[in-house]
Design an enzyme around this catalytic site. Sequence first.
Site, PDB file in Angstrom:
ATOM      1  NE  ARG A   1       0.571   0.650   2.821  1.00 32.07           N
ATOM      2  CZ  ARG A   1       1.182  -0.532   2.809  1.00 32.07           C
ATOM      3  NH1 ARG A   1       1.827  -0.958   3.874  1.00 32.07           N
ATOM      4  NH2 ARG A   1       1.122  -1.279   1.747  1.00 32.07           N
TER       5      ARG A   1
ATOM      6  CG  ASP B   1      -4.153  -2.790  -0.319  1.00 36.03           C
ATOM      7  OD1 ASP B   1      -3.309  -2.493   0.543  1.00 36.03           O
ATOM      8  OD2 ASP B   1      -3.860  -3.321  -1.406  1.00 36.03           O
TER       9      ASP B   1
HETATM   10  O1  CP3 Z   1      -2.602   4.895   5.584  1.00 35.22           O
HETATM   11  C1  CP3 Z   1      -2.641   4.763   4.339  1.00 35.22           C
HETATM   12  O2  CP3 Z   1      -1.704   5.113   3.601  1.00 35.22           O
HETATM   13  C2  CP3 Z   1      -3.907   4.261   3.696  1.00 35.22           C
HETATM   14  C3  CP3 Z   1      -4.031   2.867   3.460  1.00 35.22           C
HETATM   15  C4  CP3 Z   1      -3.202   2.129   2.433  1.00 35.22           C
HETATM   16  C5  CP3 Z   1      -2.865   0.765   2.601  1.00 35.22           C
HETATM   17  N1  CP3 Z   1      -2.285   0.312   1.465  1.00 35.22           N
HETATM   18  C6  CP3 Z   1      -3.161  -0.017   3.802  1.00 35.22           C
HETATM   19  C7  CP3 Z   1      -2.452  -1.280   4.032  1.00 35.22           C
HETATM   20  C8  CP3 Z   1      -2.722   2.505   1.185  1.00 35.22           C
HETATM   21  C9  CP3 Z   1      -2.752   3.866   0.509  1.00 35.22           C
HETATM   22  C10 CP3 Z   1      -2.163   1.336   0.580  1.00 35.22           C
HETATM   23  C11 CP3 Z   1      -1.592   1.308  -0.795  1.00 35.22           C
HETATM   24  C12 CP3 Z   1      -0.873   0.116  -1.253  1.00 35.22           C
HETATM   25  N2  CP3 Z   1      -1.189  -1.194  -1.038  1.00 35.22           N
HETATM   26  C13 CP3 Z   1       0.249   0.153  -2.097  1.00 35.22           C
HETATM   27  C14 CP3 Z   1       0.876   1.393  -2.678  1.00 35.22           C
HETATM   28  C15 CP3 Z   1       1.699   2.122  -1.688  1.00 35.22           C
HETATM   29  C16 CP3 Z   1       2.867   1.358  -1.165  1.00 35.22           C
HETATM   30  O3  CP3 Z   1       2.912   1.196   0.073  1.00 35.22           O
HETATM   31  O4  CP3 Z   1       3.714   0.963  -1.933  1.00 35.22           O
HETATM   32  C17 CP3 Z   1       0.634  -1.178  -2.349  1.00 35.22           C
HETATM   33  C18 CP3 Z   1       1.798  -1.639  -3.206  1.00 35.22           C
HETATM   34  C19 CP3 Z   1      -0.292  -2.026  -1.670  1.00 35.22           C
HETATM   35  C20 CP3 Z   1      -0.345  -3.506  -1.701  1.00 35.22           C
HETATM   36  C21 CP3 Z   1      -0.151  -4.088  -0.367  1.00 35.22           C
HETATM   37  N3  CP3 Z   1      -1.043  -3.944   0.678  1.00 35.22           N
HETATM   38  C22 CP3 Z   1       0.914  -4.890   0.078  1.00 35.22           C
HETATM   39  C23 CP3 Z   1       2.109  -5.303  -0.752  1.00 35.22           C
HETATM   40  C24 CP3 Z   1       0.646  -5.224   1.412  1.00 35.22           C
HETATM   41  C25 CP3 Z   1       1.447  -6.144   2.294  1.00 35.22           C
HETATM   42  C26 CP3 Z   1       2.666  -5.499   2.844  1.00 35.22           C
HETATM   43  C27 CP3 Z   1       2.398  -4.968   4.224  1.00 35.22           C
HETATM   44  O5  CP3 Z   1       2.750  -3.789   4.471  1.00 35.22           O
HETATM   45  O6  CP3 Z   1       1.861  -5.726   5.037  1.00 35.22           O
HETATM   46  C28 CP3 Z   1      -0.554  -4.572   1.788  1.00 35.22           C
HETATM   47  C29 CP3 Z   1      -1.217  -4.631   3.103  1.00 35.22           C
HETATM   48  C30 CP3 Z   1      -1.597  -3.338   3.739  1.00 35.22           C
HETATM   49  N4  CP3 Z   1      -2.186  -2.272   3.114  1.00 35.22           N
HETATM   50  C31 CP3 Z   1      -1.459  -3.036   5.130  1.00 35.22           C
HETATM   51  C32 CP3 Z   1      -2.000  -1.757   5.307  1.00 35.22           C
HETATM   52  C33 CP3 Z   1      -2.154  -0.996   6.595  1.00 35.22           C
HETATM   53  C34 CP3 Z   1      -0.918  -3.963   6.204  1.00 35.22           C
HETATM   54  C35 CP3 Z   1      -1.927  -5.035   6.442  1.00 35.22           C
HETATM   55  C36 CP3 Z   1      -2.209  -5.329   7.893  1.00 35.22           C
HETATM   56  O7  CP3 Z   1      -2.616  -4.471   8.658  1.00 35.22           O
HETATM   57  O8  CP3 Z   1      -2.057  -6.508   8.219  1.00 35.22           O
END
Ligand code: CP3
Length: 389
Positions: A72, A122
């Site tokens: 992330r 994502d």
């Molecule tokens: O920088 C990186 O690592 C690349 C981008 C990336 C994102 N999500 C961007 C993101 C990656 C590799 C993921 C994987 C992901 N997404 C996982 C597995 C890894 C982990 O963190 O456990 C999971 C379970 C998800 C599902 C997901 N996406 C959730 C539960 C959420 C909401 C929680 C949160 O952090 O807001 C997301 C949203 C998300 N994915 C954001 C980002 C940058 C935040 C959204 C925003 O900018 O508003």
Amino acid sequence: MLDYARFWINPVHPVDRVLIGRHESNQRSNYYNRFLERFLMDKAVTSSAMGKKLLRVLEGKREAIPPIWLMRQAGRYLPEYRSVREKAGGFLDLCFNPELAAEVTLQPVRRFGLDAAILFSDILIVPLALGRKVEFLVGEGPKLEPLGDAASLATLRGFADENVLAPIYETVRRVKGALDQRTTLIGFCGAPWTVATYMVAGMATSDQAPARVFAYRDPETFEQLIDRLVEASIDYLIGQLKAGAEVVQIFDTWSGVLGPEQFERWCIAPTQKIVAGVRRQISDAKIIGFPRGAAAMALPYVEMTGVSAIGIDWTFERSIARDALQKRVPVQGNVDPMALLAGGPALDREVDDVMKELGDGPLIFNLGHGILPQTPIANVERMLKRVRG
Ligand code: CP3
């Protein structure tokens, strides 16, 4: 059920054991010979791996200063991310906008000089490509239409829709074109179990109860869902590798809620199928597995899935990771994201401990899970400085 203890009681094959001891021998182990052979055989890999630390580590080499990237690493803790995110509209609009997605992918690489860029996207893009409704609501996380039975399973598309995935591959191509010779591009997917937990519950939960109950009550139907996700993930990862990703990571964020028998069925078996399926088309594909919370199942995971490296979370005891896992595959990890958020001497101790326990073998320095949005940038800088010396 398999006797998992045998993996730990005999953690290194007898033939390798005499050769592997890090102090006793300067002979190469069979393990390293196997890596080296594959390395030398594939000229394409050789030429690109020469300049890329992360690829060298995935070939089994140790780097004095390990390659570093952070799960992330593109996200809300960066002001430049927040400003692009605002410009893009919703989170999914950002994922599907190759120009802006490439930009946020590159932001942390530019700012910190990291050894890898991870595609900005994502894991829930795959359910979208299978025809499910997926939304991200501000402050609430993902919302999907819950999938609870055979009837709703029947509404899934047969294959992931390539039109949905095309902009993601375009982001990969753009990022690849913008990266220098030393930086590795990582693609990813969610592991079938983790993606299924969101599809079944329709949202993030603390314990993934809905998917766990579904898997116990109706394992045959649940397996059909997992199989669809295996097939879609194979195609998706191959698409990313063909577009220019050099490594892919399989995120199994929720594998730690599974008991051993369930872990083998819903985490190890599908991951093994994905690894084999990707390698049927791209035989030297580099695949990092991240089974968060795997604990005692980490070694069977490494043995049975065939991943090139394993990412460990911060709860994993590091000397055990070194002695059991790192003798087989490179290890990625595992600073506690909360220590990074806290900073100060606690962070220094955490960084030093990773280096002390895992720094003598092939290590990809990383967190044990994603960076938290409240993390001060100064703490990230402090951590990088401490690793780089
Ligand atoms: O920088 C990186 O690592 C690349 C981008 C990336 C994102 N999500 C961007 C993101 C990656 C590799 C993921 C994987 C992901 N997404 C996982 C597995 C890894 C982990 O963190 O456990 C999971 C379970 C998800 C599902 C997901 N996406 C959730 C539960 C959420 C909401 C929680 C949160 O952090 O807001 C997301 C949203 C998300 N994915 C954001 C980002 C940058 C935040 C959204 C925003 O900018 O508003």
